[in-house]
Design an enzyme around this catalytic site. Sequence first.
Site, PDB file in Angstrom:
ATOM      1  N   HIS A 244       0.827  -1.225   0.000  1.00 28.29           N
ATOM      2  CA  HIS A 244       0.000   0.000   0.000  1.00 28.29           C
ATOM      3  C   HIS A 244       0.854   1.265   0.000  1.00 28.29           C
ATOM      4  O   HIS A 244       0.537   2.234   0.688  1.00 28.29           O
ATOM      5  CB  HIS A 244      -0.979   0.013   1.195  1.00 28.29           C
ATOM      6  CG  HIS A 244      -2.197  -0.818   0.928  1.00 28.29           C
ATOM      7  ND1 HIS A 244      -3.300  -0.335   0.254  1.00 28.29           N
ATOM      8  CD2 HIS A 244      -2.466  -2.108   1.210  1.00 28.29           C
ATOM      9  CE1 HIS A 244      -4.210  -1.301   0.150  1.00 28.29           C
ATOM     10  NE2 HIS A 244      -3.726  -2.391   0.717  1.00 28.29           N
TER      11      HIS A 244
ATOM     12  N   ASP B 148       2.737   1.740  -3.303  1.00 27.50           N
ATOM     13  CA  ASP B 148       3.135   1.942  -4.712  1.00 27.50           C
ATOM     14  C   ASP B 148       2.369   3.091  -5.357  1.00 27.50           C
ATOM     15  O   ASP B 148       2.905   3.809  -6.193  1.00 27.50           O
ATOM     16  CB  ASP B 148       3.002   0.636  -5.531  1.00 27.50           C
ATOM     17  CG  ASP B 148       1.601   0.055  -5.597  1.00 27.50           C
ATOM     18  OD1 ASP B 148       0.761   0.389  -4.731  1.00 27.50           O
ATOM     19  OD2 ASP B 148       1.335  -0.745  -6.515  1.00 27.50           O
TER      20      ASP B 148
ATOM     21  N   ALA C 210      -6.065 -14.175  -4.077  1.00 29.46           N
ATOM     22  CA  ALA C 210      -5.270 -14.595  -2.919  1.00 29.46           C
ATOM     23  C   ALA C 210      -4.203 -13.572  -2.568  1.00 29.46           C
ATOM     24  O   ALA C 210      -3.309 -13.851  -1.777  1.00 29.46           O
ATOM     25  CB  ALA C 210      -4.636 -15.961  -3.197  1.00 29.46           C
TER      26      ALA C 210
ATOM     27  N   LEU D 205      -1.909 -12.402  -4.582  1.00 28.56           N
ATOM     28  CA  LEU D 205      -0.644 -12.721  -5.253  1.00 28.56           C
ATOM     29  C   LEU D 205      -0.587 -12.171  -6.680  1.00 28.56           C
ATOM     30  O   LEU D 205       0.188 -12.639  -7.506  1.00 28.56           O
ATOM     31  CB  LEU D 205      -0.438 -14.244  -5.280  1.00 28.56           C
ATOM     32  CG  LEU D 205      -0.447 -14.944  -3.921  1.00 28.56           C
ATOM     33  CD1 LEU D 205      -0.272 -16.446  -4.093  1.00 28.56           C
ATOM     34  CD2 LEU D 205       0.643 -14.388  -3.005  1.00 28.56           C
TER      35      LEU D 205
ATOM     36  N   SER E  26      -4.804 -11.012 -10.938  1.00 33.80           N
ATOM     37  CA  SER E  26      -5.489 -10.196 -11.960  1.00 33.80           C
ATOM     38  C   SER E  26      -4.496  -9.591 -12.952  1.00 33.80           C
ATOM     39  O   SER E  26      -4.674  -9.735 -14.164  1.00 33.80           O
ATOM     40  CB  SER E  26      -6.314  -9.080 -11.316  1.00 33.80           C
ATOM     41  OG  SER E  26      -7.243  -9.640 -10.448  1.00 33.80           O
TER      42      SER E  26
ATOM     43  N   GLU F 188      -5.977  -2.436 -16.734  1.00 37.97           N
ATOM     44  CA  GLU F 188      -6.488  -2.615 -15.377  1.00 37.97           C
ATOM     45  C   GLU F 188      -7.140  -1.336 -14.828  1.00 37.97           C
ATOM     46  O   GLU F 188      -8.227  -1.373 -14.268  1.00 37.97           O
ATOM     47  CB  GLU F 188      -5.313  -3.034 -14.475  1.00 37.97           C
ATOM     48  CG  GLU F 188      -5.691  -3.394 -13.051  1.00 37.97           C
ATOM     49  CD  GLU F 188      -6.007  -4.867 -12.870  1.00 37.97           C
ATOM     50  OE1 GLU F 188      -5.689  -5.666 -13.764  1.00 37.97           O
ATOM     51  OE2 GLU F 188      -6.587  -5.213 -11.829  1.00 37.97           O
TER      52      GLU F 188
ATOM     53  N   ASP G 154       2.439  -4.726  -9.111  1.00 35.19           N
ATOM     54  CA  ASP G 154       2.232  -6.096  -9.612  1.00 35.19           C
ATOM     55  C   ASP G 154       2.764  -6.230 -11.039  1.00 35.19           C
ATOM     56  O   ASP G 154       3.446  -7.200 -11.382  1.00 35.19           O
ATOM     57  CB  ASP G 154       0.738  -6.451  -9.620  1.00 35.19           C
ATOM     58  CG  ASP G 154       0.121  -6.320  -8.251  1.00 35.19           C
ATOM     59  OD1 ASP G 154       0.851  -6.392  -7.258  1.00 35.19           O
ATOM     60  OD2 ASP G 154      -1.111  -6.135  -8.184  1.00 35.19           O
TER      61      ASP G 154
END
Length: 395
Positions: free
Chosen positions: A57, A59, A139, A141, A144, A176, A188
């Site tokens: 939390h 980035d 999860a 990780l 998405s 996204e 990510d």
Amino acid sequence: MAPIRSLPLSRHRLAVAADGVTPLEATAVQTLKDAFGVGAAPAVGSAPGRVTLVGEHVDYVGGRVACLAVDLAVAAAIRPSADGRWRAVSRGRRVERQEPAMAGDVGDRLFAAAVALGRLGVSVPALEIGVSADLPESAGLGSSPAVTLAALVAMLRLAGARVDADGLVFLALTAERDIVGVPCGDLDQRAAVHGEAGTVVLLDCAGSRRLVVAWPWSGIQVLVATSGESHDVGGEGYRLRRQSAERACAVLGVTGCQEIGDRWCELPEELRRRGRHIATETRRTNAAAQALRAGDAPALGRLLDESHASLRDDCEVSTERLDAMVIAARKVPGCHGARLVGAGFGGSAIALVEREAMEDCAAAMTGVSRVPGGTWVVRSADGLVVTAADVVAPR
Ligand code: GLA
């Protein structure tokens, strides 16, 4: 909507599924055929998930993150659709529509990848897409972004187009954020693109700088345990955390959380804890880099613990179950530290564990989660710059 930059795209080859496909990609091809019958030879792509070691939390407010691309992935197999309809199948769910529009289902991120490419002038026909994954979904990780990136790689191969690494991150973020509408940061996507096996990637999200640090231990690994509580990065909680972090920076007149230092205490009461999280988490990332360089597992473990406490108390994204899982993990001798991973609100916890203690630690965590088989020992893996070098140029 963010402006579309022009990307260095060049036509280089027509690619179809051929030799060198991974077992996961072969499963995606089979999934596609099982769902929609035989058709044109598919193009395939796959992308890894990510684990954040420290730096959660932050980035989206220019913080620093220590993360890995991991050896769990999502694969996509795609082929042009004979009748012009868009179809996708993923983990037993099938969708079909006339246009690649968002519908709140498993087709969204796949079709958003095609729309993002289309905005850059890379024309993608209506597609049939099959997805397979060993990366668990919802999860924490990065499944998405991995779905989106796997689809993008397959589409670039189908189109015979090439993009540079930053361009691929940008395409995945366009899909996204602008098309699906999730207000995520870029951690990510950058981890999945720039990951390097045997290393931890240090991302400076205030710009495009990154470093890698070697994973210093042969006998210590990262254990992931799912809580069984599905998390939703597109949900209201994440959006609000991002808004308050941005407000905290705006009130202090800083452009990013690395400039806050101790000034979080000047913030109004309702923003103070959020400000403290983004200021202290990014410092913990710097300390984590030092611990990795020094091979100091107890120090890194303490930073994981402190990160969890901050995510629980200041960012308020933990759950009772995640808290109980990290407490259970830390009680196991040989576990150096544990924390929730990803956006929180459910998802998974990770622990830094000596190999001999792995089974006990996994049992302790699943004893709380009651998710049989819901643990993975992950290793850092190569990202798309390495695994999809035919369509992704390094930068
Ligand atoms: C999700 C988002 C990332 C990041 C993490 C929390 O994974 O996609 O951008 O904000 O949550 O660190």
